[in-house]
Design an enzyme around this catalytic site. Structure first.
Site, PDB file in Angstrom:
ATOM      1  N   ASP A 197       0.772  -1.241   0.000  1.00 38.68           N
ATOM      2  CA  ASP A 197       0.000   0.000   0.000  1.00 38.68           C
ATOM      3  C   ASP A 197       0.807   1.296   0.000  1.00 38.68           C
ATOM      4  O   ASP A 197       0.440   2.266   0.682  1.00 38.68           O
ATOM      5  CB  ASP A 197      -0.950   0.022   1.199  1.00 38.68           C
ATOM      6  CG  ASP A 197      -1.831  -1.210   1.296  1.00 38.68           C
ATOM      7  OD1 ASP A 197      -1.853  -2.008   0.348  1.00 38.68           O
ATOM      8  OD2 ASP A 197      -2.484  -1.377   2.339  1.00 38.68           O
ATOM      9  N   LYS A 225      -7.515  -3.937  -2.439  1.00 33.46           N
ATOM     10  CA  LYS A 225      -8.136  -4.498  -1.242  1.00 33.46           C
ATOM     11  C   LYS A 225      -8.761  -3.387  -0.414  1.00 33.46           C
ATOM     12  O   LYS A 225      -8.473  -2.195  -0.605  1.00 33.46           O
ATOM     13  CB  LYS A 225      -7.108  -5.249  -0.400  1.00 33.46           C
ATOM     14  CG  LYS A 225      -5.986  -4.385   0.178  1.00 33.46           C
ATOM     15  CD  LYS A 225      -4.981  -5.222   0.942  1.00 33.46           C
ATOM     16  CE  LYS A 225      -3.865  -4.376   1.548  1.00 33.46           C
ATOM     17  NZ  LYS A 225      -4.323  -3.426   2.578  1.00 33.46           N
ATOM     18  N   CYS A 256      -2.139  -2.379   8.270  1.00 32.58           N
ATOM     19  CA  CYS A 256      -1.981  -3.442   7.279  1.00 32.58           C
ATOM     20  C   CYS A 256      -0.708  -4.274   7.455  1.00 32.58           C
ATOM     21  O   CYS A 256      -0.712  -5.476   7.203  1.00 32.58           O
ATOM     22  CB  CYS A 256      -2.045  -2.851   5.877  1.00 32.58           C
ATOM     23  SG  CYS A 256      -3.655  -2.087   5.513  1.00 32.58           S
TER      24      CYS A 256
END
Length: 206
Positions: A30, A90, A123
């Site tokens: 990310d 996601k 995450c």
């Protein structure tokens, strides 16, 4: 934990977390445009992750890339140098989504994970827990992992270590992977990867 028979006594020997190119996978989590102004040390985090990515390419280590809600948070930043990779979109706070599970299976279920990206307390942490529960050995590249606040970053790394992951650095990962200055790719991994990361950053204009 491994056990060896010595003088008729089983002696426990702890897993020391030695990295190998043969059974590892790199996770890039990310590192997207909308995070750029808010993540602590974002430029350095991406630059270090780019070094690890370039070294992984040289050494033949596969890479898995994710993006958190790219429609709202934008694409992966160009200076990471991951434009040739397919990013898995996601919304969950873990990289271990169905598509990633399939990719891991296709790779032969590697046993070691090298993890870079953001955010450490979200995450990165959730991905670490899932990978450990899957029986994988997780190596967190601490200077390639961050959060919006240094407090969240530091406490996340401490919490992740408590869960059994190994904390390491970019340089340490590269040296562990080549093992020897006589390795045929030593200079390319240590020097070229740094130059490549610097060039990507300059090309991207940051």
């Amino acid at each position: 934990m491994l056990y060896f028979l010595d003088c008729n006594v089983f002696v426990a020997v702890a897993n020391i977390g030695r990295l190998s190119t043969k059974d590892s996978v790199l996770f890039l989590c990310d590192m997207q445009e909308k995070f750029r102004p808010n993540i602590f040390q974002f430029t350095n985090i991406v630059s270090n992750a780019a070094r690890v990515l370039q070294a992984s390419r040289i050494l033949g280590i596969p890479t898995i890339l994710t993006e958190q809600y790219p429609k709202g948070l934008g694409p992966t930043v160009p200076e990471l140098g991951a434009g040739d990779l397919t990013a898995h979109a996601k919304t969950s706070f873990t990289m271990i989504i169905e598509e990633v599970e399939k990719e891991l299976k296709a790779l032969g279920s590697p046993k070691q994970a090298i993890l870079c990206g953001i955010e450490a307390h979200a995450c990165i942490a959730c991905t670490t827990y899932d990978l450990i529960e899957k029986g994988m050995e997780v190596h967190i590249v601490a200077d390639a992992v961050s959060s919006r606040s240094q407090t969240d970053r530091l406490f996340a790394l401490s919490r992740i270590k408590q869960s059994g992951a190994y904390l390491t650095t970019t340089e340490a990962v590269l040296l562990q992977l080549v093992q020897d200055a006589k390795h045929p790719n030593f200079k390319e991994v240590l020097i070229t990867s740094a130059q490549h990361a610097s060039h990507l950053s300059q090309t991207a204009g940051y």
